[in-house]
Write an enzyme that holds these catalytic residues in place. Structure first.
Site, PDB file in Angstrom:
ATOM      1  N   HIS A  97      23.546   3.973 -12.544  1.00  0.00           N
ATOM      2  CA  HIS A  97      23.828   2.941 -11.544  1.00  0.00           C
ATOM      3  C   HIS A  97      23.693   3.515 -10.144  1.00  0.00           C
ATOM      4  O   HIS A  97      23.950   4.692  -9.918  1.00  0.00           O
ATOM      5  CB  HIS A  97      25.228   2.343 -11.742  1.00  0.00           C
ATOM      6  N   ASN A 128      25.678   8.975  -8.250  1.00  0.00           N
ATOM      7  CA  ASN A 128      26.406  10.165  -8.678  1.00  0.00           C
ATOM      8  C   ASN A 128      25.858  10.544 -10.046  1.00  0.00           C
ATOM      9  O   ASN A 128      25.903   9.736 -10.973  1.00  0.00           O
ATOM     10  CB  ASN A 128      27.909   9.872  -8.759  1.00  0.00           C
ATOM     11  N   HIS A 186      19.777   1.135 -21.243  1.00  0.00           N
ATOM     12  CA  HIS A 186      20.767   2.208 -21.093  1.00  0.00           C
ATOM     13  C   HIS A 186      20.101   3.561 -20.872  1.00  0.00           C
ATOM     14  O   HIS A 186      19.333   4.029 -21.709  1.00  0.00           O
ATOM     15  CB  HIS A 186      21.664   2.287 -22.339  1.00  0.00           C
ATOM     16  N   ASP A 227      31.183  -4.130  -7.423  1.00  0.00           N
ATOM     17  CA  ASP A 227      32.044  -3.077  -7.968  1.00  0.00           C
ATOM     18  C   ASP A 227      33.463  -3.627  -8.069  1.00  0.00           C
ATOM     19  O   ASP A 227      33.963  -4.303  -7.177  1.00  0.00           O
ATOM     20  CB  ASP A 227      32.011  -1.846  -7.062  1.00  0.00           C
ATOM     21  N   CYS A 239      29.454   0.845 -24.124  1.00  0.00           N
ATOM     22  CA  CYS A 239      29.060   1.086 -22.730  1.00  0.00           C
ATOM     23  C   CYS A 239      29.401  -0.170 -21.939  1.00  0.00           C
ATOM     24  O   CYS A 239      28.865  -1.255 -22.207  1.00  0.00           O
ATOM     25  CB  CYS A 239      27.575   1.408 -22.605  1.00  0.00           C
TER      26      CYS A 239
HETATM   27  P1  5GP Z   1      30.583   6.337 -10.606  1.00  0.00           P
HETATM   28  O1  5GP Z   1      31.916   6.980 -10.324  1.00  0.00           O
HETATM   29  O2  5GP Z   1      30.187   6.500 -12.057  1.00  0.00           O
HETATM   30  O3  5GP Z   1      29.507   6.721  -9.652  1.00  0.00           O
HETATM   31  O4  5GP Z   1      30.812   4.793 -10.340  1.00  0.00           O
HETATM   32  C1  5GP Z   1      31.331   3.917 -11.295  1.00  0.00           C
HETATM   33  C2  5GP Z   1      31.744   2.675 -10.550  1.00  0.00           C
HETATM   34  O5  5GP Z   1      31.890   1.639 -11.508  1.00  0.00           O
HETATM   35  C3  5GP Z   1      33.085   2.800  -9.813  1.00  0.00           C
HETATM   36  O6  5GP Z   1      32.886   2.514  -8.431  1.00  0.00           O
HETATM   37  C4  5GP Z   1      33.975   1.775 -10.511  1.00  0.00           C
HETATM   38  O7  5GP Z   1      34.837   1.112  -9.599  1.00  0.00           O
HETATM   39  C5  5GP Z   1      32.973   0.826 -11.141  1.00  0.00           C
HETATM   40  N1  5GP Z   1      33.412   0.176 -12.373  1.00  0.00           N
HETATM   41  C6  5GP Z   1      33.977   0.780 -13.454  1.00  0.00           C
HETATM   42  N2  5GP Z   1      34.216  -0.111 -14.414  1.00  0.00           N
HETATM   43  C7  5GP Z   1      33.787  -1.312 -13.944  1.00  0.00           C
HETATM   44  C8  5GP Z   1      33.788  -2.639 -14.505  1.00  0.00           C
HETATM   45  O8  5GP Z   1      34.212  -2.892 -15.622  1.00  0.00           O
HETATM   46  N3  5GP Z   1      33.263  -3.625 -13.731  1.00  0.00           N
HETATM   47  C9  5GP Z   1      32.766  -3.383 -12.478  1.00  0.00           C
HETATM   48  N4  5GP Z   1      32.276  -4.435 -11.799  1.00  0.00           N
HETATM   49  N5  5GP Z   1      32.753  -2.148 -11.920  1.00  0.00           N
HETATM   50  C10 5GP Z   1      33.265  -1.134 -12.652  1.00  0.00           C
HETATM   51 ZN    ZN Z   2      24.844   1.283 -21.060  1.00  0.00          ZN
END
Ligand code: 5GP
Ligand code: ZN
Length: 115
Positions: free
Chosen positions: A100, A87, A46, A30, A4
């Site tokens: 998140h 989301n 988690h 992000d 994760c």
């Molecule tokens: P979701 O689409 O699940 O609501 O949002 C996931 C968010 O996590 C996305 O905005 C994506 O840019 C961000 N994200 C994915 N992998 C990483 C990472 O390794 N580091 C950081 N800082 N953000 C991440």
């Molecule tokens: Zn996790």
């Protein structure tokens, strides 16, 4: 949890730009921001999504910590107006399955979405 990415960030095993941390919560930038401020606020523990979290006996304590994190970040960064977005589930855009909340400021998403 193994494999994760957000657990790894919470455990400082992979780099991220952390802006807030306490014993229960971490907030970091992000990696693909959609606004001048785009932070992710996560519990260190988690939970795969909001529904799993909302059934946890720890939800009250962690919810308070999440709210405290939002408040502290906004105060520190002078943020007075923002979106706080979760989301939940693949069908509604969740791509990382560790709970998140997106804290987004500087772009008004309601200009792009018709409620
Ligand atoms: P979701 O689409 O699940 O609501 O949002 C996931 C968010 O996590 C996305 O905005 C994506 O840019 C961000 N994200 C994915 N992998 C990483 C990472 O390794 N580091 C950081 N800082 N953000 C991440
Ligand atoms: Zn996790």
């Amino acid at each position: 949890m193994d494999n994760c990415i957000f657990c790894a960030i919470a455990e400082h095993k992979i780099p991220s730009e952390i802006v807030y941390e306490d014993n229960l919560v971490v907030a970091f930038k992000d990696v693909k921001p959609i606004a001048p401020t785009h932070l992710l606020i996560i519990p260190k523990e988690h939970f795969k999504d909001f529904l799993e979290f909302s059934q946890s006996p720890k939800r009250a304590e962690i919810s308070e910590a999440l709210m405290h994190a939002v408040n502290t970040i906004c105060e520190e960064q002078g943020i007075e107006s923002f979106h706080l977005l979760n989301n939940c589930g693949e069908a509604h855009g969740q791509s990382v399955f560790h709970l998140h909340f997106h804290l987004i400021s500087g772009v008004d998403l309601t200009k792009h979405i018709k409620f």
